[in-house]
Design a protein around this motif. Structure first.
Motif, short mmCIF file in Angstrom:
data_model
loop_
_atom_site.label_atom_id
_atom_site.label_comp_id
_atom_site.label_asym_id
_atom_site.label_seq_id
_atom_site.Cartn_x
_atom_site.Cartn_y
_atom_site.Cartn_z
N PRO A 216 -12.89 -90.55 0.30
CA PRO A 216 -13.28 -91.25 1.52
C PRO A 216 -12.81 -92.71 1.50
CG PRO A 216 -15.20 -90.36 0.33
CD PRO A 216 -14.03 -90.26 -0.58
N GLN A 217 -12.48 -93.21 2.70
CA GLN A 217 -11.94 -94.57 2.81
C GLN A 217 -12.95 -95.63 2.37
OE1 GLN A 217 -9.66 -95.37 6.36
NE2 GLN A 217 -10.03 -97.57 6.22
N GLY A 218 -12.46 -96.61 1.62
CA GLY A 218 -13.29 -97.74 1.23
C GLY A 218 -14.05 -97.55 -0.07
N VAL A 219 -14.04 -96.32 -0.60
CA VAL A 219 -14.81 -96.03 -1.82
C VAL A 219 -14.08 -96.53 -3.06
CG1 VAL A 219 -15.51 -94.11 -3.34
CG2 VAL A 219 -16.10 -94.09 -0.88
N VAL A 220 -14.86 -97.12 -3.99
CA VAL A 220 -14.35 -97.47 -5.32
C VAL A 220 -15.25 -96.77 -6.33
CG1 VAL A 220 -13.91 -99.31 -6.98
CG2 VAL A 220 -13.52 -99.72 -4.54
N LEU A 221 -14.68 -95.91 -7.15
CA LEU A 221 -15.46 -95.19 -8.17
C LEU A 221 -15.38 -95.97 -9.47
CD1 LEU A 221 -14.08 -91.62 -7.37
CD2 LEU A 221 -16.27 -92.58 -6.63
N ASP A 222 -16.53 -96.26 -10.01
CA ASP A 222 -16.63 -97.08 -11.22
C ASP A 222 -16.95 -96.15 -12.39
OD1 ASP A 222 -17.07 -99.30 -12.86
OD2 ASP A 222 -17.95 -100.40 -11.18
N MET B 111 -17.21 -79.44 -11.48
CA MET B 111 -16.85 -78.94 -12.82
C MET B 111 -17.77 -77.78 -13.22
SD MET B 111 -14.36 -80.32 -14.48
CE MET B 111 -14.78 -79.95 -16.20
N SER B 112 -17.16 -76.69 -13.62
CA SER B 112 -17.97 -75.62 -14.19
C SER B 112 -18.23 -75.98 -15.67
CB SER B 112 -17.21 -74.30 -14.11
OG SER B 112 -16.14 -74.33 -15.04
N ASP B 113 -19.02 -75.15 -16.33
CA ASP B 113 -19.27 -75.41 -17.74
C ASP B 113 -18.08 -75.00 -18.61
OD1 ASP B 113 -22.68 -74.60 -17.21
OD2 ASP B 113 -21.79 -76.58 -17.59
N GLY C 202 -0.68 -79.42 -14.79
CA GLY C 202 0.53 -79.05 -14.05
C GLY C 202 0.86 -80.13 -13.04
N ASP C 203 1.09 -79.73 -11.79
CA ASP C 203 1.45 -80.74 -10.79
C ASP C 203 0.25 -81.16 -9.93
OD1 ASP C 203 1.09 -78.48 -9.27
OD2 ASP C 203 2.99 -78.65 -8.18
N ARG C 204 -0.95 -80.80 -10.38
CA ARG C 204 -2.14 -81.03 -9.55
C ARG C 204 -3.19 -81.90 -10.24
NH1 ARG C 204 -1.36 -78.95 -4.21
NH2 ARG C 204 0.62 -77.87 -4.56
N ILE C 205 -4.02 -82.52 -9.41
CA ILE C 205 -5.21 -83.19 -9.91
C ILE C 205 -6.23 -82.08 -10.18
CG2 ILE C 205 -7.11 -84.75 -9.31
CD1 ILE C 205 -5.03 -86.15 -7.39
N SER C 206 -6.63 -81.94 -11.44
CA SER C 206 -7.53 -80.82 -11.77
C SER C 206 -8.98 -81.26 -11.88
CB SER C 206 -7.07 -80.14 -13.06
OG SER C 206 -6.85 -81.11 -14.08
N ALA C 207 -9.24 -82.55 -11.99
CA ALA C 207 -10.62 -83.03 -12.02
C ALA C 207 -10.67 -84.51 -11.71
CB ALA C 207 -11.26 -82.76 -13.39
N LEU C 208 -11.77 -84.87 -11.05
CA LEU C 208 -12.05 -86.27 -10.73
C LEU C 208 -13.56 -86.39 -10.90
CD1 LEU C 208 -11.27 -89.09 -9.53
CD2 LEU C 208 -11.58 -88.11 -7.28
N LEU C 209 -14.01 -87.02 -11.96
CA LEU C 209 -15.44 -86.93 -12.30
C LEU C 209 -15.89 -88.10 -13.16
CD1 LEU C 209 -15.48 -83.94 -14.86
CD2 LEU C 209 -13.81 -85.76 -14.64
N PRO C 210 -17.20 -88.34 -13.24
CA PRO C 210 -17.68 -89.43 -14.10
C PRO C 210 -17.21 -89.22 -15.54
CG PRO C 210 -19.46 -88.60 -12.72
CD PRO C 210 -18.31 -87.64 -12.56
N ARG C 211 -16.84 -90.31 -16.15
CA ARG C 211 -16.32 -90.23 -17.52
C ARG C 211 -17.29 -89.50 -18.45
NH1 ARG C 211 -13.03 -94.45 -21.18
NH2 ARG C 211 -13.14 -93.17 -23.03
#
Lengths: 443, 443
Positions: B22-28, B1-3, B36-45
């Motif tokens: 990665p396989q086996g990972v669970v993000l808590d 993420m940029s600022d 749009g039609d894309r994932i734009s971010a995946l980050l800590p809440r």
């Protein structure tokens, strides 16, 4: 039906009724009446005019069938669901399950785990479950409070656990629980010697003697893996089934659970003795224990019931998915697609369980005069369309989430998927607390 | 993420995210944004403050994961769900399915059956399906209208059916469909020669040449039963896989479906060629076809995807139950409980499907920049308590009914279990009409 008016507490009009007895039958346009704890009528809808019912329930698109019977499990262990996966039986028990149980099993653990299991089971159509776990008095009381029917098999081990210190104490405490619940219409308490490798011949013989004297069922893990059988042969010079038979433990009141390692001589012995087999396909698959040859057993007239085993080795207590697994596994393991047809799988999960428990005259099918343990399943979802045969949909397409209503002894324990006897939010909160405590102590 | 502030259409706050890669990972405590039609971010809440979202969705107790990919099926056949059960493959096809198809398959049959299948699949977490059936143009249009992603494999046979009269016509009509959908972002059209026993060597060679020239995937039923392989060896002196390899049909764009009869030489050939295998455990079990040796395939680095096959041989299109069946069957058939762990089964039903379809750079995992094909699964029900590991619950305890939301290319196709693009009541009514017509003509 006589011409006289019949009073019913509940009169249900579904689209179909699958009574299970006679096997394979689907009744179209029939209705079912419940009076007290019994099925008081099962008849064409057109003939229900003489029935005066307090509650009339229209269930379009739904099918009524007997509540499912889960013939083997350890309800308290639901608190260990998913605690350890992808392990073989003995390391799974010795490195994960037994240490966690040793640290945590208590009256509170059993009460909370059993209530969680009952909530799950009711939601997936089970109305009777067999249980083998520590503090069977607590499990019995929890089931009684939830209005759930059960066979409580009190455990017997040679060694001490949180519940008792030796076989004599397991037996005396167990028989005391049996005495406490002797007037219960929901709870039956029977012998649950754990397995031939955890109970000595001497103690198994005691169980056999007492069970015969009291005319009580015996429920035992047996031939779960080829390794168990091999080890016994090396140690005792005979197969566990032969040892138990010699000790007088194999007869028409005996429920042999798992039975993956079975030769023709074992099958002949079981058939001759009139013993019952409880098949747990998903647990046997997950732990790579083996495959119970259910087609061969059925060919010899042996009664085969169905169980989920515990949520720690399954990891669900869903008999719809278990029926599906049983049917599919029987076909592929015998390489014969005609084996264990849908109606056979449904019989396993209902009347055959009642037979194994010795109560098939009261339970396991929808027949006038039998106990009103009944479920309704909604076949209107897209995953069940179109309906050529409701029986096929129940076994091969349902996943348990379609169960809408459930009655045990005539009492509605679920209505429109809402449990009436269990507070699900409280169950969830207690489960989360147990998880936190158990995770803290993980080795 | 940029600022810099990020604009998102939807920002989702679940309890957990299982990205699969990665396989086996669970993000808590992570969140996911869709633009749009894309994932734009995946980050800590905690880091989502800079995201301006039109819709913010709180999903406590829920887990986000990539939408499931059903790598083999025949959607139109959902109208034959439960029409004939408990039969072996060839009698089932020759005495029941083919006659019913011959009498009824039409554009309307395919449109209605495909919409029924899509409704079922979305409700159980599938966001991409592979399809092989007649009138692939109709299936493609139905999926496009429903907002569902699919790989349409147009069929090729030697003999006439309702859709085409010979192999050349199947191919030319199929390529025309491919051309019609070349700008579709949801529909990919590829070759679907039915099987080595229904398409001649000459026509298979044509498919191989065209597929290589156009760089298009090939999807084919192969080694479904030992009988198929034996018959081919008797007729042609070689195993079907060898025949196809000789014809240039086995390569990194080839999806080999079923593959229950596989020797070490077959596995070496597949590994060397970089071909993909699509495993359909429940269909193979139900038809007693055999067991695909997925553990051996994975050991050799072969990509194995997961498919339900059609509702006529399964009888559901539920990839949660299919994952469970795949994991359990791999364990018991290899007698090794460590095989096909939960994370392997989930990979089969997601990223491995994308790999087989040649679109793993776009699909099959939750990664920033990938297509926003995402599902949310509610783990708060009693059947999923307690949650030690969401990944274990997804594979071993969920039954598909817990899927709450589904997005395909960023568009919500299901919200709180309500489908947004399909009228379920209309689908049910049309399914019932088909059942009535088909039952009337039952032989």
């Amino acid at each position: 039906m006589s011409d006289q008016a019949l009073h019913a507490d509940t009169l249900i009009h579904p689209d179909w009724i699958v009574p299970v007895v006679p096997q394979g039958v689907v009744l179209d346009g029939y209705s079912l009446a419940i009076t007290g704890d019994r099925i008081s009528a099962l008849l064409p809808r057109a003939q229900t005019g003489a029935i005066e019912a307090d509650t009339v329930l229209e269930l379009p698109g739904q099918v009524l069938l007997p509540g499912l019977i889960n013939s083997h499990g350890h309800a308290g262990m639901s608190l260990l669901r998913g605690y350890a996966d992808d392990k073989p039986l003995m390391p799974w028990l010795e490195e994960f399950i037994w240490p966690a149980e040793g640290a945590h099993v208590s009256e509170a653990f059993v009460a909370d785990g059993t209530e969680l299991a009952i909530a799950e089971m009711i939601r997936a159509g089970t109305t009777t479950f067999s249980d083998m776990y520590f503090f069977p008095d607590i499990a019995a009381r929890t089931a009684q409070t939830a209005g759930m029917r059960c066979q409580i098999t009190f455990p017997v081990f040679d060694f001490p656990t949180a519940w008792a210190k030796n076989a004599d104490e397991y037996i005396s405490k167990g028989l005391a629980v049996r005495d406490d619940f002797k007037h219960s219409t929901l709870v039956r308490v029977v012998f649950g010697p754990h397995a031939p490798y955890t109970v000595s011949a001497e103690n198994l013989a005691k169980v056999a003697t007492l069970a015969a004297e009291l005319d009580v069922e015996i429920h035992i893990h047996l031939h779960e893996t080829a390794g168990e059988v091999l080890q016994a042969v090396e140690q005792n010079g005979e197969r566990p089934l032969d040892s138990l038979h010699r000790l007088g433990l194999i007869g028409p009141r005996t429920q042999c659970v798992h039975m993956t390692d079975l030769g023709d001589q074992d099958i002949a012995l079981l058939a001759g003795a009139g013993a019952h087999v409880v098949h747990c396909p998903q647990s046997n698959m997950k732990l790579a224990s083996g495959v119970c040859p259910v087609s061969k057993l059925m060919d010899k007239g042996i009664n085969v019931a169905l169980g989920t085993d515990s949520a720690a080795s399954n990891n669900n207590l869903n008999l719809f998915i278990e029926m599906q697994a049983a049917a599919l596994l029987a076909k592929v393991s015998s390489m014969d697609a005609t084996r264990l047809a849908a109606s056979d799988a449904l019989a396993m999960a209902t009347i055959n369980g009642a037979r194994a428990m010795g109560i098939a005259d009261q339970l396991g099918s929808l027949e006038t005069g039998k106990l009103a343990d009944v479920i309704a399943v909604d076949l209107s979802g897209p995953e069940l369309q179109p309906v050529y045969n409701p029986l096929s949909q129940l076994v091969y397409a349902c996943n348990g989430s379609q169960v809408s209503h459930s009655w045990v002894a005539g009492r509605a324990v679920m209505q429109n998927r809402e449990l009436t006897t269990i507070d699900i939010d409280a169950v969830r909160e207690r489960s989360e607390n147990w998880r936190n405590r158990i995770e803290e102590g993980r080795p």
